[in-house]
Each structure stands twice: as structure tokens, then as C-alpha cells.
Scaffold this active site. Structure first.
Site, PDB file in Angstrom:
ATOM      1  N   ASP A 118       1.653  -8.611  -1.043  1.00  0.00           N
ATOM      2  CA  ASP A 118       0.345  -8.085  -0.656  1.00  0.00           C
ATOM      3  C   ASP A 118      -0.703  -9.147  -0.959  1.00  0.00           C
ATOM      4  OD1 ASP A 118      -0.661  -4.860  -0.193  1.00  0.00           O
ATOM      5  OD2 ASP A 118      -2.212  -6.323  -0.724  1.00  0.00           O
ATOM      6  N   HIS A 151       3.467   4.865  20.484  1.00  0.00           N
ATOM      7  CA  HIS A 151       3.119   5.648  19.299  1.00  0.00           C
ATOM      8  C   HIS A 151       1.624   5.957  19.344  1.00  0.00           C
ATOM      9  CE1 HIS A 151       3.367   7.189  15.303  1.00  0.00           C
ATOM     10  NE2 HIS A 151       2.669   6.221  14.749  1.00  0.00           N
ATOM     11  N   GLY A 196       0.839  -1.198   0.000  1.00  0.00           N
ATOM     12  CA  GLY A 196       0.000   0.000   0.000  1.00  0.00           C
ATOM     13  C   GLY A 196       0.873   1.246   0.000  1.00  0.00           C
ATOM     14  N   ARG A 232      -5.265   5.373  16.524  1.00  0.00           N
ATOM     15  CA  ARG A 232      -4.503   4.201  16.064  1.00  0.00           C
ATOM     16  C   ARG A 232      -5.003   2.946  16.783  1.00  0.00           C
ATOM     17  NH1 ARG A 232      -0.799   8.463  16.829  1.00  0.00           N
ATOM     18  NH2 ARG A 232       0.367   9.062  14.966  1.00  0.00           N
ATOM     19  N   ASP A 242       7.817  10.321  14.700  1.00  0.00           N
ATOM     20  CA  ASP A 242       7.321  11.320  15.662  1.00  0.00           C
ATOM     21  C   ASP A 242       8.389  12.392  15.902  1.00  0.00           C
ATOM     22  OD1 ASP A 242       4.923   9.903  15.938  1.00  0.00           O
ATOM     23  OD2 ASP A 242       5.750   8.623  17.509  1.00  0.00           O
ATOM     24  N   ARG A 279       8.639  14.766  12.953  1.00  0.00           N
ATOM     25  CA  ARG A 279       7.579  15.788  12.997  1.00  0.00           C
ATOM     26  C   ARG A 279       7.961  16.891  13.985  1.00  0.00           C
ATOM     27  NH1 ARG A 279       2.960  11.099  12.553  1.00  0.00           N
ATOM     28  NH2 ARG A 279       2.789  11.221  10.292  1.00  0.00           N
ATOM     29  N   VAL A 316       2.433   3.026   2.480  1.00  0.00           N
ATOM     30  CA  VAL A 316       3.709   2.999   3.202  1.00  0.00           C
ATOM     31  C   VAL A 316       4.642   1.967   2.563  1.00  0.00           C
ATOM     32  CG1 VAL A 316       4.867   2.607   5.410  1.00  0.00           C
ATOM     33  CG2 VAL A 316       2.633   3.726   5.383  1.00  0.00           C
TER      34      VAL A 316
HETATM   35  P1  NAD Z   1      -2.644   1.049   2.848  1.00  0.00           P
HETATM   36  O1  NAD Z   1      -4.088   0.716   3.027  1.00  0.00           O
HETATM   37  O2  NAD Z   1      -2.226   2.001   1.793  1.00  0.00           O
HETATM   38  O3  NAD Z   1      -1.818  -0.307   2.617  1.00  0.00           O
HETATM   39  C1  NAD Z   1      -1.975  -1.434   3.407  1.00  0.00           C
HETATM   40  C2  NAD Z   1      -1.779  -2.641   2.506  1.00  0.00           C
HETATM   41  O4  NAD Z   1      -1.777  -3.827   3.308  1.00  0.00           O
HETATM   42  C3  NAD Z   1      -2.884  -2.825   1.459  1.00  0.00           C
HETATM   43  O5  NAD Z   1      -2.325  -2.848   0.148  1.00  0.00           O
HETATM   44  C4  NAD Z   1      -3.517  -4.159   1.822  1.00  0.00           C
HETATM   45  O6  NAD Z   1      -3.965  -4.909   0.700  1.00  0.00           O
HETATM   46  C5  NAD Z   1      -2.348  -4.854   2.502  1.00  0.00           C
HETATM   47  N1  NAD Z   1      -2.722  -5.995   3.326  1.00  0.00           N
HETATM   48  C6  NAD Z   1      -3.815  -6.162   4.116  1.00  0.00           C
HETATM   49  N2  NAD Z   1      -3.793  -7.372   4.705  1.00  0.00           N
HETATM   50  C7  NAD Z   1      -2.642  -7.981   4.290  1.00  0.00           C
HETATM   51  C8  NAD Z   1      -2.029  -9.237   4.571  1.00  0.00           C
HETATM   52  N3  NAD Z   1      -2.605 -10.123   5.398  1.00  0.00           N
HETATM   53  N4  NAD Z   1      -0.857  -9.537   3.955  1.00  0.00           N
HETATM   54  C9  NAD Z   1      -0.278  -8.648   3.119  1.00  0.00           C
HETATM   55  N5  NAD Z   1      -0.808  -7.439   2.827  1.00  0.00           N
HETATM   56  C10 NAD Z   1      -1.974  -7.116   3.407  1.00  0.00           C
HETATM   57  O7  NAD Z   1      -2.137   1.550   4.286  1.00  0.00           O
HETATM   58  P2  NAD Z   1      -0.780   2.344   4.600  1.00  0.00           P
HETATM   59  O8  NAD Z   1      -1.018   3.790   4.548  1.00  0.00           O
HETATM   60  O9  NAD Z   1       0.309   1.743   3.782  1.00  0.00           O
HETATM   61  O10 NAD Z   1      -0.572   1.969   6.140  1.00  0.00           O
HETATM   62  C11 NAD Z   1      -0.224   0.650   6.502  1.00  0.00           C
HETATM   63  C12 NAD Z   1      -0.164   0.515   8.018  1.00  0.00           C
HETATM   64  O11 NAD Z   1       0.914   1.304   8.524  1.00  0.00           O
HETATM   65  C13 NAD Z   1      -1.420   1.000   8.754  1.00  0.00           C
HETATM   66  O12 NAD Z   1      -1.715   0.135   9.839  1.00  0.00           O
HETATM   67  C14 NAD Z   1      -1.009   2.369   9.281  1.00  0.00           C
HETATM   68  O13 NAD Z   1      -1.750   2.751  10.422  1.00  0.00           O
HETATM   69  C15 NAD Z   1       0.439   2.084   9.618  1.00  0.00           C
HETATM   70  N6  NAD Z   1       1.294   3.270   9.755  1.00  0.00           N
HETATM   71  C16 NAD Z   1       2.145   3.289  10.822  1.00  0.00           C
HETATM   72  C17 NAD Z   1       2.996   4.350  10.996  1.00  0.00           C
HETATM   73  C18 NAD Z   1       3.952   4.349  12.169  1.00  0.00           C
HETATM   74  O14 NAD Z   1       4.471   5.392  12.519  1.00  0.00           O
HETATM   75  N7  NAD Z   1       4.246   3.208  12.763  1.00  0.00           N
HETATM   76  C19 NAD Z   1       2.969   5.423  10.098  1.00  0.00           C
HETATM   77  C20 NAD Z   1       2.098   5.376   9.007  1.00  0.00           C
HETATM   78  C21 NAD Z   1       1.256   4.276   8.849  1.00  0.00           C
END
Ligand code: NAD
Length: 311
Positions: free
Chosen positions: A33, A175, A11, A88, A148, A151, A13
Site C-alpha cells: 500500500d 460490473h 484497505g 462505479r 454479483d 448477491r 478489500v
Molecule cells: P479502501 O479505500 O478501503 O482501500 C483502498 C486502498 O488502496 C487504500 O488503503 C489506499 O491507500 C490504497 N492505495 C491507493 N493508491 C494506491 C497505490 N497507488 N498503490 C497501492 N495502494 C494504493 O477501498 P476498498 O473498499 O478496499 O476498495 C478498493 C477498490 O476495490 C475500490 O476501487 C472499490 O470500488 C473496488 N471494489 C471492487 C469490487 C468488485 O466487485 N470488483 C468490489 C468491492 C470493491
């Protein structure tokens, strides 16, 4: 031989992590994915940027873990991001299942890897992966503190109209809304921040850093931040693969450090080829220690929800 990094979740990230890792020629990348075609298509697209950007690594996509075998690092970004109005923590149960299955599969194919968790709620997802993987604690690490802190550093630089490169800072804790930006330790080219700004201004920047993720979710409406998060995860990958031994704030498994036990919480760690090579315990004043304990308590609340599911 070239290093190999698997990024689970193609996705926002995950794909940007793959792009940054390739752009720095850190390793070959396998994107995984559940959506058919997406990791393959994005992988090919990133690969085709190579001739223009000038990088020589291989990027592939898959819906299974076979091609991920023997990765040096697995970055787990799979799962749901939050939407406006969500915290979150609201993602806990849905993402628990995702991280559980991703970890099971990833470690089966890469038993010697280092896991970097990104999926939220971050500290609870680290704990989940740690329990499932049964890796030593130095090989399960969460990405949150670098973001964090970035930012907080950005807002400090804007306020003072100075280069972000001059600003160093540290954010501790979970976080979430209770994270602990350490204003006392922030400095600008070695000058303590507390000598440059008054308390009211510092408090305002601390609060904006705490709300930094939500500020972006509010703008985007359909998801959360990904450019800075992918940059932060890539900094961790780089420090490990190049054995740079950078000291960075990351979520680490604590066994009594800072008075916290059996939880992942953000603390300063040294990241090198063995993963977390050292956890630094800085002396905190009373209010900082209280804020960190409060943050750890909110991480524990989530663990208490998922613990019974672990069997
Ligand atoms: P997104 O929806 O763009 O991408 C997530 C991807 O995961 C999707 O493509 C989905 O198909 C895939 N997915 C779902 N279940 C799966 C599985 N079982 N196996 C493989 N792939 C699977 O979301 P994003 O913006 O990329 O965010 C991803 C995660 O990262 C979220 O939980 C978000 O909250 C988290 N995040 C954390 C931080 C941090 O500081 N730790 C920062 C930003 C985002």
C-alpha cells in the site's frame, strides 16, 4: 515451495483478501500500500492470527514492490471505493492512475504472474492493466461476476427459504448498472428458478442483485462492500493455485466471443493454473444478447475515455 500472492491495496478489500488467503493456507501473502505502516501493521496482525486459527503461511507488508518479486498471482485492489450517490464509473480517472502505476510495478517484479483486478470501474481497470502489463489475455482477469452472482444467489435463497448452497446462478456483462443476471439459467438443486418463482418475483430479485453494491454503500456511507468481494477474489486465487478448473463468471478479454471485441466483459470462464483456460459461449436469447450488448457498450464508453491517455 509455497505459492506467493501479492495483494496491492491494504484497505478493506485487500486486507480481507490477505486474511482469507492466509486462512485457507493458499500462499504466502505480501500486502502493498502507499500508506506507510498500514500494510506492515495489517500484515503482522494477520500473521499473528495464525497460531489461533492454525495456519502456517507468511504475511508481510511493504510500501514498495521489492518484496513482491516472483509472485504467482497479484491481486490489485488499490484505489478509491465509491461513496453514496456515486456510480462505479465515477471512479474512472482517479483509479486509472492508481491501477496504471500498480500494474507497472507489479509486473516488473513478477513478470510471470497472473493478475486479478478488483479496483473499479472493474472492466475498464482490467483493460488498463492488460494494456500496461502486455500479458497474454489468459493472465489478466477481473473479479466481479462471482460477487454479483453471490448477491443474486443470496437473494434467491432468502426468497425461497432454502440453502444458498443449493442455488446456482450466472451474471454476465460489465460490473455496473447494466449487468445481466441470467435468471433463465439459475437453478435450485437442479430445479429451474423459473419453475419456482413467478416473473414478477424474479424481476425483483434481479433488480436487487443489480443494485446490490449500492445497497451496501448506502448503509456504510464511507465506502463499499468488502467481505463478499474479498471472498470472491479468494475463490479465484484458490481455483488458479490449486488448478481446480472451476467455471466462474469473471471479466475476460474478448476477441469476438458474444460479438464483443477488444473489451473486458463478464463471461463464464474456466480458471486453472494457466489463468483463464477457456471462455464459455452460452447460447443467449434475443433479449439476453441485447442486454449483454448494452452492457458492453457502457464498458466501451469508459474505454473511449481512457484510450487516448494510453498514448
Ligand atoms: P479502501 O479505500 O478501503 O482501500 C483502498 C486502498 O488502496 C487504500 O488503503 C489506499 O491507500 C490504497 N492505495 C491507493 N493508491 C494506491 C497505490 N497507488 N498503490 C497501492 N495502494 C494504493 O477501498 P476498498 O473498499 O478496499 O476498495 C478498493 C477498490 O476495490 C475500490 O476501487 C472499490 O470500488 C473496488 N471494489 C471492487 C469490487 C468488485 O466487485 N470488483 C468490489 C468491492 C470493491
Amino acid at each position: 515451495m509455497r505459492k506467493k500472492v501479492t495483494v496491492v491495496g491494504a484497505g478493506n478489500v485487500g486486507a480481507n483478501c490477505a486474511l482469507r488467503i492466509a486462512g485457507k493456507e493458499l500462499a504466502d501473502v505480501v500486502l502493498v500500500d502507499v500508506i506507510e505502516g498500514v500494510p506492515q501493521g495489517k500484515g503482522l496482525d494477520i500473521l499473528q492470527s495464525g497460531p489461533v486459527e492454525g495456519y502456517d503461511v507468511n504475511i508481510t507488508g511493504a510500501n514498495d514492490y521489492g518484496p513482491t518479486a516472483n509472485s504467482d498471482i497479484v491481486v490489485i485492489t488499490a484505489g478509491f471505493p465509491r461513496k453514496p450517490g456515486m456510480s462505479r464509473d465515477d471512479l474512472l480517472l482517479a483509479n486509472y492512475e492508481v491501477v496504471k502505476s500498480a500494474t507497472e510495478q507489479a509486473v516488473k517484479h513478477s513478470p510471470n504472474s497472473i493478475l486479478i483486478l478488483v479496483t473499479n470501474p472493474l472492466d475498464a481497470m482490467c483493460w488498463t492493466a492488460y494494456q500496461i502489463a502486455k500479458f497474454s489475455k489468459n493472465r489478466v482477469i477481473g473479479m466481479a461476476g462471482i460477487l454479483d452472482t453471490a448477491r443474486f444467489r443470496t437473494f434467491i435463497a432468502q426468497e425461497l427459504d432454502v440453502s444458498v448452497e443449493n442455488v446456482t446462478a450466472m451474471v454476465l456483462g460489465g460490473h455496473g448498472d447494466t449487468m445481466v443476471p441470467m435468471a433463465r439459467l439459475a437453478s435450485v438443486s437442479g430445479i429451474p428458478l423459473i419453475e419456482l418463482l413467478d416473473q414478477a418475483a424474479i424481476d425483483r430479485l434481479v433488480q436487487r442483485a443489480r443494485d446490490g453494491g449500492a445497497e451496501i454503500v448506502k448503509y456504510l456511507k464511507t465506502g463499499s462492500a468488502y467481505y463478499a468481494p474479498s471472498a470472491a477474489a479468494t475463490e479465484m486465487v484458490e481455483s488458479i493455485l490449486k488448478d481446480k478448473k472451476k467455471i466462474l463468471p469473471c471479466a475476460a478479454y474478448l476477441e469476438g466471443e458474444y460479438g464483443i471485441r477488444d473489451l473486458f466483459v463478464g463471461v463464464p470462464v474456466k480458471l486453472g493454473s494457466r489463468g483463464i483456460e477457456k471462455i464459455y459461449q452460452i447460447k443467449l436469447d434475443q433479449s439476453e444478447q441485447a442486454a449483454l450488448q448494452k452492457s458492453a457498450a457502457s464498458v466501451k464508453e469508459l474505454i473511449d475515455v481512457i484510450k487516448p491517455k494510453m498514448g
